[in-house]
Write an enzyme that holds these catalytic residues in place. Structure first.
Site, PDB file in Angstrom:
ATOM      1  N   HIS A   1     -14.674  -2.110   8.716  1.00 44.14           N
ATOM      2  CA  HIS A   1     -14.058  -1.499   9.901  1.00 44.14           C
ATOM      3  C   HIS A   1     -14.983  -0.541  10.652  1.00 44.14           C
ATOM      4  O   HIS A   1     -14.591   0.548  11.067  1.00 44.14           O
ATOM      5  CB  HIS A   1     -12.795  -0.736   9.486  1.00 44.14           C
ATOM      6  CG  HIS A   1     -11.630  -1.622   9.119  1.00 44.14           C
ATOM      7  ND1 HIS A   1     -11.511  -2.911   9.530  1.00 44.14           N
ATOM      8  CD2 HIS A   1     -10.518  -1.367   8.361  1.00 44.14           C
ATOM      9  CE1 HIS A   1     -10.378  -3.426   9.059  1.00 44.14           C
ATOM     10  NE2 HIS A   1      -9.764  -2.522   8.340  1.00 44.14           N
TER      11      HIS A   1
ATOM     12  N   HIS B   1      -4.880  -1.414  14.459  1.00 45.44           N
ATOM     13  CA  HIS B   1      -4.521  -1.320  13.046  1.00 45.44           C
ATOM     14  C   HIS B   1      -3.209  -0.569  12.798  1.00 45.44           C
ATOM     15  O   HIS B   1      -3.121   0.235  11.857  1.00 45.44           O
ATOM     16  CB  HIS B   1      -5.686  -0.663  12.287  1.00 45.44           C
ATOM     17  CG  HIS B   1      -5.882  -1.149  10.897  1.00 45.44           C
ATOM     18  ND1 HIS B   1      -5.119  -0.723   9.834  1.00 45.44           N
ATOM     19  CD2 HIS B   1      -6.756  -2.039  10.389  1.00 45.44           C
ATOM     20  CE1 HIS B   1      -5.531  -1.309   8.724  1.00 45.44           C
ATOM     21  NE2 HIS B   1      -6.527  -2.124   9.036  1.00 45.44           N
TER      22      HIS B   1
ATOM     23  N   GLU C   1      -3.638  -7.844  12.515  1.00 47.32           N
ATOM     24  CA  GLU C   1      -4.834  -7.454  13.263  1.00 47.32           C
ATOM     25  C   GLU C   1      -5.447  -8.684  13.929  1.00 47.32           C
ATOM     26  O   GLU C   1      -5.932  -9.581  13.246  1.00 47.32           O
ATOM     27  CB  GLU C   1      -5.846  -6.819  12.315  1.00 47.32           C
ATOM     28  CG  GLU C   1      -5.284  -5.682  11.489  1.00 47.32           C
ATOM     29  CD  GLU C   1      -6.091  -5.454  10.190  1.00 47.32           C
ATOM     30  OE1 GLU C   1      -7.313  -5.334  10.258  1.00 47.32           O
ATOM     31  OE2 GLU C   1      -5.472  -5.416   9.112  1.00 47.32           O
TER      32      GLU C   1
HETATM   33  C1  GLA Z   1      -7.753  -3.963   6.554  1.00 46.16           C
HETATM   34  C2  GLA Z   1      -8.393  -4.680   5.421  1.00 46.16           C
HETATM   35  C3  GLA Z   1      -7.869  -4.205   4.122  1.00 46.16           C
HETATM   36  C4  GLA Z   1      -7.931  -2.704   4.022  1.00 46.16           C
HETATM   37  C5  GLA Z   1      -7.224  -2.082   5.187  1.00 46.16           C
HETATM   38  C6  GLA Z   1      -7.368  -0.587   5.217  1.00 46.16           C
HETATM   39  O1  GLA Z   1      -6.565  -4.476   6.913  1.00 46.16           O
HETATM   40  O2  GLA Z   1      -8.247  -6.077   5.536  1.00 46.16           O
HETATM   41  O3  GLA Z   1      -8.584  -4.794   3.061  1.00 46.16           O
HETATM   42  O4  GLA Z   1      -9.271  -2.290   3.985  1.00 46.16           O
HETATM   43  O5  GLA Z   1      -7.732  -2.564   6.374  1.00 46.16           O
HETATM   44  O6  GLA Z   1      -6.949  -0.004   4.050  1.00 46.16           O
END
Ligand code: GLA
Length: 380
Positions: free
Chosen positions: A134, A208, A345
């Site tokens: 991210h 998110h 997402e």
């Molecule tokens: C995303 C990822 C997950 C996790 C979340 C945050 O959705 O796919 O694996 O890292 O973010 O906790």
């Protein structure tokens, strides 16, 4: 009558000068601005609350372009907040869950944080085991954005801008991202992204928010019914890095082609679910054509709330809140439990900079990245 009109104009002026915006239509549309908190360096973070004519609200801060709260009516017209978040800035600064933010420069994982681009190897910050997640430790979700309310009689909006410097988190090129959040008269939270760069780079922002449509954040999302318009996923290894292969969802727990309760198969003895501790995968959207299409829907029978997701992206990460464990206190002091909310997402595929067979997330100087994603709310 004239006096009344004069008084009204004065009211409008006062509201505008105190940070309120409104239309002079019968329906009062407002974007309310208030101080949300201060960072340790003294920077002030503001919360902007968009309200549409149906009473829906979205509260957004200029830190991480985070949606702090989002209210939607249930089938009896009762408005409740349906996303996880915090009520103070300090919690967002240390947050590891990415509640409500814009993720970037690259959503999800890049294996070993490394990729080859135009003959050069780039090493990004490592912040998730041996990998880059991210956008890194201080990705777009931990940055101060500039914010500009966009007044509208029917569709109040907030435009947020962030300039990510060349080399930030190891990425090449100075990237300018704008995100416009609009709360439409059709009860949609519309998110429009643009991005430009001065050197070739990779770019894959996403949103998110953690949704629990019941409005009761002490419940899990296991009874929510999810539908994803996808025949395939991109499977992952035990570090949640995409393998580069595609897998059919047919006859597996990953099949959401028809609405299915999330809890139905989530604990199945299935390797991909073991790797993810539940669902944490990218679905390959059917009929991807770079246009905005309906990619998923989510229904919670108790409240009747129904959310449809529209997007022009090739992929959708469905994350079932498997890393939530009750350790952090969110809004109203609620400790968000395992699988108490989920993320949908919209994105390019995880680790595509290392997977030439995946759609490309490369952004070049002169090109303009565009994404539109819509979360549309109604009831059934
Ligand atoms: C995303 C990822 C997950 C996790 C979340 C945050 O959705 O796919 O694996 O890292 O973010 O906790």
């Amino acid at each position: 009558m004239k006096k009344v009109l004069q008084l009204c104009s004065l009211c409008i002026l006062l509201l505008v000068s105190t940070g309120y915006g409104m239309s002079n239509n019968e329906v009062l549309q407002m974007i309310e601005k208030k101080l949300f908190g201060k960072l340790s360096n003294g920077s002030e973070i503001f919360a902007y609350t968009l309200k549409n004519q149906n009473g829906m609200t979205a509260e957004i801060i200029n830190y991480g372009a985070i949606v702090v709260s989002l209210t939607a009516p249930d089938r009896n017209g009762k408005f409740e907040d349906i996303v996880h978040g915090y009520d103070n800035i300090d919690s967002y600064v240390v947050d590891k869950n990415y509640f409500g933010c814009i993720v970037g420069r690259y959503g999800n994982r890049i294996g070993k944080g490394k990729f080859l681009l135009e003959g050069k190897v780039y090493q990004l910050g490592i912040n998730n085991g041996e990998n880059h997640l991210h956008g890194g430790e201080t990705g777009f979700s931990k940055r101060v954005w500039s914010a500009e309310p966009i007044e509208s009689e029917t569709d109040p909006a907030l435009k947020l801008t962030y300039v990510s410097k060349d080399g930030e988190e190891g990425y090449p090129g100075t990237v300018t991202i704008t995100v416009v959040y609009t709360l439409t008269k059709n009860n949609e939270l519309k998110i429009e992204y643009t991005g430009t760069t001065d050197k070739t780079t990779v770019f894959n922002p996403t949103h998110h928010s953690y949704f629990n449509l019941s409005g009761n954040m002490n419940t899990t999302i296991l009874d929510h019914e999810l539908e994803i318009n996808a025949d395939k996923t991109t499977p992952v290894d035990n570090e949640l890095i995409t393998t580069g292969k595609y897998a059919d969802v047919a006859n597996t727990p990953m099949d959401f082609r028809l609405p299915k309760k999330i809890g139905k198969d989530i604990n199945a003895d299935y390797e991909q679910l073991k790797f993810g501790l539940g669902y944490d995968h990218n679905w390959v959207i059917n009929g991807y054509n770079k246009k905005v299409n309906r990619v998923a829907s989510l229904y919670e029978a108790g409240s009747g709330r129904y959310m449809e997701v529209y997007s022009d992206q090739p992929g959708l990460q469905f994350y079932s809140g498997n890393f939530l464990n009750g350790s952090v206190a969110g809004k109203k002091g609620i400790k968000y439990q395992y699988r108490s909310a989920l993320c949908l997402e919209t994105q390019c595929f995880p680790d595509s900079p290392n997977k030439p067979q995946f759609p490309s997330a490369i952004l070049k100087p002169g090109d303009v990245y565009k994404q539109t994603t819509i979360y549309k709310f109604s009831t059934k």
